[in-house]
Design a protein around this motif. Structure first.
Motif, PDB file in Angstrom:
ATOM      1  N   UNK A  46       0.826  -1.193   0.000  1.00 26.42           N
ATOM      2  CA  UNK A  46       0.000   0.000   0.000  1.00 26.42           C
ATOM      3  C   UNK A  46       0.862   1.245   0.000  1.00 26.42           C
ATOM      4  N   UNK A  47       2.092   1.084   0.418  1.00 24.40           N
ATOM      5  CA  UNK A  47       3.051   2.191   0.384  1.00 24.40           C
ATOM      6  C   UNK A  47       3.746   2.177  -0.967  1.00 24.40           C
ATOM      7  N   UNK A  86       8.910   3.651   0.141  1.00 19.98           N
ATOM      8  CA  UNK A  86       9.713   2.577   0.716  1.00 19.98           C
ATOM      9  C   UNK A  86      11.199   2.783   0.510  1.00 19.98           C
ATOM     10  N   UNK A  87      11.569   3.424  -0.594  1.00 18.05           N
ATOM     11  CA  UNK A  87      12.991   3.659  -0.851  1.00 18.05           C
ATOM     12  C   UNK A  87      13.456   4.997  -0.289  1.00 18.05           C
ATOM     13  N   UNK A  88      12.539   5.794   0.245  1.00 19.39           N
ATOM     14  CA  UNK A  88      12.924   7.065   0.857  1.00 19.39           C
ATOM     15  C   UNK A  88      13.250   8.139  -0.156  1.00 19.39           C
ATOM     16  N   UNK A 118      14.621   1.098 -11.668  1.00 18.64           N
ATOM     17  CA  UNK A 118      13.965   2.395 -11.526  1.00 18.64           C
ATOM     18  C   UNK A 118      14.262   3.070 -10.191  1.00 18.64           C
ATOM     19  N   UNK A 119      14.501   2.275  -9.150  1.00 24.81           N
ATOM     20  CA  UNK A 119      14.845   2.849  -7.848  1.00 24.81           C
ATOM     21  C   UNK A 119      16.201   3.532  -7.929  1.00 24.81           C
ATOM     22  N   UNK A 120      17.148   2.857  -8.553  1.00 20.88           N
ATOM     23  CA  UNK A 120      18.494   3.406  -8.696  1.00 20.88           C
ATOM     24  C   UNK A 120      18.473   4.675  -9.554  1.00 20.88           C
ATOM     25  N   UNK A 152      16.968   7.570  -7.700  1.00 21.31           N
ATOM     26  CA  UNK A 152      17.906   8.096  -6.705  1.00 21.31           C
ATOM     27  C   UNK A 152      18.961   8.981  -7.356  1.00 21.31           C
ATOM     28  N   UNK A 153      19.467   8.561  -8.513  1.00 22.45           N
ATOM     29  CA  UNK A 153      20.483   9.350  -9.218  1.00 22.45           C
ATOM     30  C   UNK A 153      19.888  10.677  -9.692  1.00 22.45           C
TER      31      UNK A 153
END
Length: 147
Positions: free
Chosen positions: A29-30, A35-37, A63-65, A68-69
């Motif tokens: 749900x998050x 979740x990755x901040x 996609x998270x990486x 972040x970049x």
């Protein structure tokens, strides 16, 4: 005596009414950004990576990486542009401040060397040979003022 209306058995509702959801979907749900901040949208970047056909498959971490970049680069540019706007005694960041921030930073200038920023202008720079030459009197007066 029994009552004429049959009593219905009451169902106890469980504390977690899942309605067919699995535990994993309850936890998700998050958002992945949360979740990755991160502030940048991980799900949207994942969608664009898939739709862009950059590869046949896109992993879950890519996609998270990338988010972040992108967030780091944006924060770095905005921080330097904010410093440039404060140096110019302005409250708002304008394209000129972004240009000054990028061109005065060695690594950002290398990364964005071929990028043109609209309404950014150029760095203030006067070639040494174009400056007026100092005469002997100017040199002596500057030396005497220093001592």
């Amino acid at each position: 005596m029994e009552s004429s209306s049959p009593s219905k058995p009451t169902k106890k509702k469980s504390s977690s009414s899942s309605k067919g959801k699995t535990k994993k979907s309850e936890a998700s749900g998050k958002s992945r950004s949360f979740r990755s901040g991160l502030q940048f949208p991980v799900g949207r970047i994942h969608r664009h990576l898939k739709d862009g056909r950059y590869a046949a498959r896109v992993g879950a971490g890519a996609p998270v990486y990338l988010a972040a970049v992108l967030e780091y680069l944006s924060a770095e540019i905005l921080e330097l542009a904010g410093n440039a706007s404060r140096d110019n005694k302005k409250l708002r960041i304008i394209p000129r401040h972004i240009q000054l921030a990028i061109r005065n930073d060695e690594e950002l200038n290398k990364l964005l060397g071929d990028v043109t920023i609209a309404s950014g202008g150029v760095l203030p720079n006067i070639h040494v040979q174009l400056l007026p030459k100092k005469s002997k009197k100017d040199v002596e007066s500057s030396l005497s003022q220093e001592v």
